[in-house]
Design a protein around this motif. Sequence first.
Motif, PDB file in Angstrom:
ATOM      1  N   VAL A   1       0.921  -1.266  -0.032  1.00 37.17           N
ATOM      2  CA  VAL A   1      -0.057  -0.010   0.008  1.00 37.17           C
ATOM      3  C   VAL A   1       0.962   1.275   0.000  1.00 37.17           C
ATOM      4  N   ILE A   2       1.932   1.153   0.861  1.00 36.60           N
ATOM      5  CA  ILE A   2       2.797   2.390   0.971  1.00 36.60           C
ATOM      6  C   ILE A   2       3.575   2.716  -0.631  1.00 36.60           C
ATOM      7  N   SER A   3       3.824   1.324  -1.219  1.00 39.40           N
ATOM      8  CA  SER A   3       4.555   1.420  -2.504  1.00 39.40           C
ATOM      9  C   SER A   3       3.350   2.185  -3.587  1.00 39.40           C
ATOM     10  N   LEU A   4       2.308   1.665  -3.575  1.00 37.60           N
ATOM     11  CA  LEU A   4       1.469   2.337  -4.355  1.00 37.60           C
ATOM     12  C   LEU A   4       0.940   3.787  -4.082  1.00 37.60           C
ATOM     13  N   LEU A   5       0.854   4.091  -2.776  1.00 41.29           N
ATOM     14  CA  LEU A   5       0.670   5.504  -2.614  1.00 41.29           C
ATOM     15  C   LEU A   5       1.988   6.263  -2.858  1.00 41.29           C
ATOM     16  N   SER A   6       2.973   5.902  -2.736  1.00 41.73           N
ATOM     17  CA  SER A   6       4.210   6.744  -3.199  1.00 41.73           C
ATOM     18  C   SER A   6       4.372   6.633  -4.599  1.00 41.73           C
ATOM     19  N   LEU A   7       4.004   5.674  -5.420  1.00 40.12           N
ATOM     20  CA  LEU A   7       3.699   5.991  -6.822  1.00 40.12           C
ATOM     21  C   LEU A   7       2.831   7.080  -7.199  1.00 40.12           C
ATOM     22  N   LEU A   8       1.748   7.114  -6.694  1.00 39.37           N
ATOM     23  CA  LEU A   8       0.651   7.907  -6.924  1.00 39.37           C
ATOM     24  C   LEU A   8       1.255   9.422  -6.946  1.00 39.37           C
ATOM     25  N   ALA A   9       1.750   9.554  -5.581  1.00 43.56           N
ATOM     26  CA  ALA A   9       2.209  10.894  -5.095  1.00 43.56           C
ATOM     27  C   ALA A   9       3.244  11.183  -5.999  1.00 43.56           C
ATOM     28  N   PHE A  10       4.387  10.282  -6.440  1.00 40.13           N
ATOM     29  CA  PHE A  10       5.209  10.758  -7.497  1.00 40.13           C
ATOM     30  C   PHE A  10       4.635  11.244  -8.827  1.00 40.13           C
ATOM     31  N   PHE A  11       3.793  10.379  -9.528  1.00 38.92           N
ATOM     32  CA  PHE A  11       3.140  10.918 -10.726  1.00 38.92           C
ATOM     33  C   PHE A  11       2.130  12.292 -10.568  1.00 38.92           C
ATOM     34  N   ALA A  12       1.760  12.289  -9.349  1.00 41.19           N
ATOM     35  CA  ALA A  12       0.761  13.484  -9.163  1.00 41.19           C
ATOM     36  C   ALA A  12       1.865  14.608  -8.965  1.00 41.19           C
ATOM     37  N   LYS A  13       2.958  14.476  -8.589  1.00 43.38           N
ATOM     38  CA  LYS A  13       3.872  15.701  -8.185  1.00 43.38           C
ATOM     39  C   LYS A  13       4.499  16.159  -9.706  1.00 43.38           C
ATOM     40  N   GLN A  14       4.739  14.986 -10.465  1.00 46.14           N
ATOM     41  CA  GLN A  14       5.476  14.907 -11.849  1.00 46.14           C
ATOM     42  C   GLN A  14       4.577  15.882 -12.386  1.00 46.14           C
ATOM     43  N   LYS A  15       3.375  15.737 -12.618  1.00 43.00           N
ATOM     44  CA  LYS A  15       2.108  16.440 -13.262  1.00 43.00           C
ATOM     45  C   LYS A  15       2.263  17.772 -12.793  1.00 43.00           C
ATOM     46  N   ALA A  16       2.114  17.999 -11.550  1.00 44.52           N
ATOM     47  CA  ALA A  16       1.975  19.430 -10.841  1.00 44.52           C
ATOM     48  C   ALA A  16       3.176  20.132 -11.375  1.00 44.52           C
ATOM     49  N   LEU A  17       4.305  19.850 -11.349  1.00 43.97           N
ATOM     50  CA  LEU A  17       5.793  20.425 -11.674  1.00 43.97           C
ATOM     51  C   LEU A  17       5.704  20.801 -13.165  1.00 43.97           C
ATOM     52  N   LYS A  18       5.019  20.044 -13.981  1.00 42.68           N
ATOM     53  CA  LYS A  18       5.038  20.161 -15.467  1.00 42.68           C
ATOM     54  C   LYS A  18       4.077  21.326 -15.631  1.00 42.68           C
ATOM     55  N   GLU A  19       2.717  21.216 -14.904  1.00 46.90           N
ATOM     56  CA  GLU A  19       1.875  22.254 -14.961  1.00 46.90           C
ATOM     57  C   GLU A  19       2.368  23.671 -14.594  1.00 46.90           C
ATOM     58  N   SER A  20       3.131  23.580 -13.558  1.00 47.84           N
ATOM     59  CA  SER A  20       3.604  24.850 -12.859  1.00 47.84           C
ATOM     60  C   SER A  20       4.834  25.250 -13.524  1.00 47.84           C
ATOM     61  N   ASN A  21       5.518  24.551 -14.630  1.00 51.63           N
ATOM     62  CA  ASN A  21       6.827  24.844 -15.127  1.00 51.63           C
ATOM     63  C   ASN A  21       7.963  24.906 -14.034  1.00 51.63           C
ATOM     64  N   LEU A  22       7.961  24.001 -13.058  1.00 50.56           N
ATOM     65  CA  LEU A  22       8.906  24.220 -12.044  1.00 50.56           C
ATOM     66  C   LEU A  22      10.080  23.353 -12.449  1.00 50.56           C
TER      67      LEU A  22
END
Length: 260
Positions: free
Chosen positions: A239-260
């Motif tokens: 469960v920790i692994s799946l949540l970490s992957l979801l967090a990773f891809f969500a942050k990646q998307k956020a960084l792209k959207e924010s051009n960070l």
Amino acid sequence: MNKSLIKAKFFATLALVILTLSFTLPMIAFHGTLNQIDAGKKDEVSSFSKTIWNLYNQGRYKSVTTPKDAHNNLEKMIDSSSEIGVASLPIWAVSLEAPNYPKEAFPEGIPVYFHFDGYSGEVHEMNTINHYVGMDPMWIGGIIEREIGIYALLALSLGIVYFIAYNSKFLNYIVLIPASLPLLFIADYSYWLYWFGHNLHDWGAFKIKPFMPTVFGDGKIAQFVTHSYPAIGFYLIVVISLLSLLAFFAKQKALKESNL
């Protein structure tokens, strides 16, 4: 705040809470306690350690030699010289069945549970069986892993906190470490099973050829039937692994959207 960033922080926070409550907290609370007990210094065991152990051991397996009134009570287990396991949640469970261990005496066979920081269950009995076939006692394996486990999890928890608190491409990759926990555990567990099975000694009363113990499922070693399956802790690190992957891809998307 960016919706993807909110999701990333939410998933990471959930992973951190599960990691802390399931492993980090009980490992910290019980750190060094078994050494105190083995050294006959039970008066030095803190009330916090006792409380955490009693809480986390509710409903967990206790050796058949443990008095019933001592179950889930660390102080009574110490007084009765009962076999005491660590407090953190078990990750993997192994049990052996054999004709000389009747169901009446051992209804669950000879079970042993593997944790990040040690063992629980019928550890003494399992080591006796291992000695019988020329195998080293379990504590020989994974010494470094057990020693650094608590520090590794603390560092991992701190990494997740940084992931939640700061937004950067570099820190984003930190959560890939907890995402890999199930694979890391299975790889390490499999390695030590292989090592034990291929480093048998001549002093064993029963001679067997080097072998690979069963990692997952049911198997047979000499006259013993073996069972090896995940315990609750493994499902939680998944469960920790799946949540970490979801967090990773969500942050990646956020960084792209924010051009960070």
